[in-house]
Design a protein around this motif. Structure first.
Motif: not given
Length: 261
Positions: A71-75, A88-92, A131-136, A193-197
């Motif tokens: 699956g892919n998740i993002n926000a 705040r302006n974060l994204s992943f 397994h996960y590895s957030p990117t931006t 930390f799925l979203d690195d936050v």
């Protein structure tokens, strides 16, 4: 009396033989998450999902399923209706690779092409690993956030986490031994930390990598005013994130009746 007893035994053996069957299937659908960039919408889809499974049906009600789902998740805060999030302006974006073992319970007697019921609602729960590895994306390039320790962690967090799947759905025997399955399943995952936050803004002076400093506090990229004071809240301070999969599956059930008279 012996004939009656023999008949009951034969009936039990035959029904058990029909119930003990293997099943294989494939699924496609959507994926979403709740966490620091989506705090209050438990059904918000943000990506796609696909996978497959092998299942063993112990009887018409109980089964065990071994599955894999991608699956892919993002926000992105920039798309939020909340002004504080937009500031705040974060994204992943994160690709999820999940392996799980779950148990299913059918509410109705259900054996494709055998039972009188052609559908049944069901529930499931189990355990898995994801397994996960957030990117931006920053300045036109995509970066791996885990390695940048954007909250000042001493070491990068793990790429693997324990996930606890649970959910519900409905099965429909639409032809022979073929099933159409619709379900939704949430995953309580042992990481934030799925979203690195996760927690608070770190002291920028303690981040040796200029890219880490840039991606830790992105609030001033458009305004020039940076809001990430060390020790102030960056995430929602909940301990864990959650993700979910929703979709449709098609499966085939192998049934080998063996009744000897």
């Amino acid at each position: 009396m012996p004939k009656i007893l023999a008949g009951l035994i034969i009936t039990f053996v035959c029904s058990s033989a029909y119930a003990q069957s293997w099943e294989v299937g494939a699924r496609m659908g959507g994926a979403g998450y709740m966490g620091d960039l989506n705090t209050n919408n438990p059904i918000k889809l943000s990506g796609v999902s696909a996978g497959g499974f092998v299942k063993y049906n112990f009887n018409p009600y109980l089964s065990a399923k071994l599955g894999y789902t991608f699956g892919n998740i993002n926000a992105a805060d920039s798309l939020s209706s909340n002004q504080q999030f937009r500031d705040r302006n974060l994204s992943f974006s994160t690709n999820l690779h999940e392996a799980s073992l779950t148990g299913e319970f059918n509410f109705l007697d259900y054996v494709p092409s055998v039972s009188k019921n052609v559908f049944t609602p069901f529930v499931f729960a189990g355990a898995g690993l994801v397994h996960y590895s957030p990117t931006t994306v920053y300045a036109g390039d995509r970066y791996d956030l885990r390695q940048l320790t954007t909250e000042g962690q001493g070491t990068p967090y793990s790429k693997m986490a324990v996930a606890i799947p649970y959910g519900a759905g409905i099965k429909y025997n639409f032809s022979g031994r073929l099933n159409l399955i619709a379900d939704i399943g949430y995953r309580h995952v042992r990481t934030d930390f799925l979203d690195d936050v996760s927690g608070n803004y770190p002291d920028a002076a303690g981040l040796n990598n200029p890219l880490s400093r840039a991606l830790s506090d992105r609030s001033g990229e458009r305004t020039g005013v940076y809001l990430g004071t060390a020790g102030t809240q960056r995430g929602d301070n909940r301990r864990f994130d959650t993700y979910f999969f929703v979709g449709l599956s098609i499966s085939y059930t192998f049934i080998t009746p063996k009744c000897y008279y």
